[in-house]
Design a protein around this motif. Structure first.
Motif, PDB file in Angstrom:
ATOM      1  N   ASP A 149      -2.687  -8.269  19.906  1.00 20.61           N
ATOM      2  CA  ASP A 149      -3.749  -8.391  18.673  1.00 20.61           C
ATOM      3  C   ASP A 149      -4.787  -7.647  18.283  1.00 20.61           C
ATOM      4  N   MET A 202      -4.827  -4.439  16.912  1.00 13.89           N
ATOM      5  CA  MET A 202      -4.683  -4.536  15.048  1.00 13.89           C
ATOM      6  C   MET A 202      -5.860  -4.519  14.700  1.00 13.89           C
ATOM      7  N   SER A 240      -3.471 -15.193  20.393  1.00 16.31           N
ATOM      8  CA  SER A 240      -2.603 -14.026  19.517  1.00 16.31           C
ATOM      9  C   SER A 240      -2.147 -14.725  18.172  1.00 16.31           C
ATOM     10  N   PHE A 241      -1.776 -15.649  18.673  1.00 13.32           N
ATOM     11  CA  PHE A 241      -1.510 -16.577  16.810  1.00 13.32           C
ATOM     12  C   PHE A 241      -2.631 -16.751  16.582  1.00 13.32           C
ATOM     13  N   GLU A 285      -3.481 -12.815  14.254  1.00 11.80           N
ATOM     14  CA  GLU A 285      -2.405 -12.787  13.904  1.00 11.80           C
ATOM     15  C   GLU A 285      -2.746 -13.207  12.032  1.00 11.80           C
ATOM     16  N   ASN A 286      -3.576 -14.876  12.006  1.00 10.26           N
ATOM     17  CA  ASN A 286      -2.668 -15.520  11.373  1.00 10.26           C
ATOM     18  C   ASN A 286      -4.463 -15.685  10.184  1.00 10.26           C
ATOM     19  N   ILE A 308      -4.387 -12.240   8.282  1.00  6.26           N
ATOM     20  CA  ILE A 308      -3.714 -12.250   7.579  1.00  6.26           C
ATOM     21  C   ILE A 308      -4.875 -13.107   6.214  1.00  6.26           C
ATOM     22  N   GLY A 318      -2.082 -10.199   3.743  1.00  9.94           N
ATOM     23  CA  GLY A 318      -0.959  -9.827   4.016  1.00  9.94           C
ATOM     24  C   GLY A 318      -0.359  -8.242   3.669  1.00  9.94           C
ATOM     25  N   THR A 375      -0.366  -3.700   8.976  1.00  9.61           N
ATOM     26  CA  THR A 375      -0.302  -5.333   8.399  1.00  9.61           C
ATOM     27  C   THR A 375      -1.194  -5.541   9.415  1.00  9.61           C
ATOM     28  N   LEU A 379       0.173  -7.808  11.213  1.00  3.93           N
ATOM     29  CA  LEU A 379       0.815  -7.786  12.172  1.00  3.93           C
ATOM     30  C   LEU A 379       1.597  -6.972  12.842  1.00  3.93           C
ATOM     31  N   ILE A 423       2.156  -6.499  17.122  1.00  4.93           N
ATOM     32  CA  ILE A 423       2.733  -7.103  17.771  1.00  4.93           C
ATOM     33  C   ILE A 423       3.994  -6.104  18.202  1.00  4.93           C
TER      34      ILE A 423
END
Length: 297
Positions: free
Chosen positions: A43, A46, A105-106, A109-110, A113, A118, A218, A220, A223
């Motif tokens: 992440d 990202m 991590s979660f 990611e969220n 978004i 997204g 994106t 995500l 991942i």
């Protein structure tokens, strides 16, 4: 398969393997110091891509300066993540830090978004990376040459830094026993911050190369590359920088050659990495170049 097609796939495999190697180095550095699997590494990768994307789109700065600033920003973000998420749990049981890494991590990611949306976005590609060279019937993007060269230069610089500088020696001391290193006058917090800065910067560098090679991004996007680069680090010997590079090349070449020689298994390309992980753990759990490490408690 004729020779030219094999060379085409070989170039692609070396390029992909170099990307995996570059990102896997960050994983293995953090593990070498803290015995921590930083599951937020993908992440951070990202975040580096999106920082460069928005910097290129919304600022008048040249792309190369945007890329440098994105790498520095991502390195600093890695330090902040360590201070906020990992440092308070440094003396806690290993499972607590692992859960914290997964939670971070979660969260990232969220959050991405929500902030970035997204929908996939097209990563801008500078002209120097989109040129095509022709060798007979073999066509190779200039980026395919840049990625392995950048990876090799970074590896050599990193090995020199770790083996020949005082900070590098301090990092090696902390990796052996950070409590003993602290008693010897080493600033453990500073060394850990430097490690996260380097690891996160490498994740961003790999992310930029990934965005240039696969220009659809994106929230995500980190991942699967993150998981595969963790596997590459384990295959090579997690905690060993050279091993991470070897593991990355093995994984990248293996994926490409699997598709090349067995086209019917194209849909199982991602599964190759996980099968390789299982085999390595069964045959040589420490990895190809890894050594038995004593767990810190």
């Amino acid at each position: 398969m004729n020779f030219e097609i094999f060379i085409q796939h070989l170039f692609n495999g070396i390029s992909l393997g170099s990307l995996y190697a570059l990102i896997a180095i960050g994983y293995t550095m953090v593990y070498g110091i803290l015995r921590l699997i930083n599951f937020a590494h993908g992440d951070i990768f990202m975040i580096g891509i999106y920082t460069a994307f928005y910097g290129t789109i919304f600022t008048p700065l040249p792309w190369w300066l945007v890329f440098i600033l994105a790498i520095l920003f991502t390195g600093l973000f890695g330090i902040m993540l360590e201070k906020a998420v990992y440092k308070p749990l440094r003396n806690s049981p290993r499972i607590s830090i692992l859960i914290s890494a997964i939670g971070a991590s979660f969260l990232l990611e969220n959050l991405a978004i929500v902030v970035c949306g997204g929908r996939p976005k097209a990563f801008p590609i500078p002209d120097m990376f989109s040129r095509v060279f022709h060798f007979g019937n073999v066509s190779v993007l200039s980026l395919t040459f840049y990625i392995p060269i950048i990876t090799l230069i970074i590896l050599l610089c990193l090995l020199y830094f770790i083996n020949k500088t005082k900070t590098g020696m301090a990092m090696r001391a902390v990796s052996k026993d950070y409590e003993a290193a602290s008693l010897m006058g080493i600033d453990v917090n500073k060394i850990i911050s430097i490690t996260f800065f380097i690891g996160s910067s490498l994740a961003c560098t790999g992310g930029l190369m990934w965005g240039l090679k696969f220009p659809q991004i994106t929230p995500l996007i980190g991942i699967m590359p993150g998981l595969k680069c963790f596997i590459a680090a384990v295959v090579g010997g997690i905690g060993n920088i050279t091993g991470a590079v070897v593991g990355g090349f093995i994984l990248g070449l293996g994926e490409i050659m699997l598709v090349a020689f067995l086209p019917a298994l194209t849909g199982y390309r991602d599964a190759f990495a996980f099968v390789l992980l299982i085999l390595i753990l069964l045959i040589k759990p420490t990895g190809i170049m890894g050594k038995n490490l004593t767990e810190k408690v």
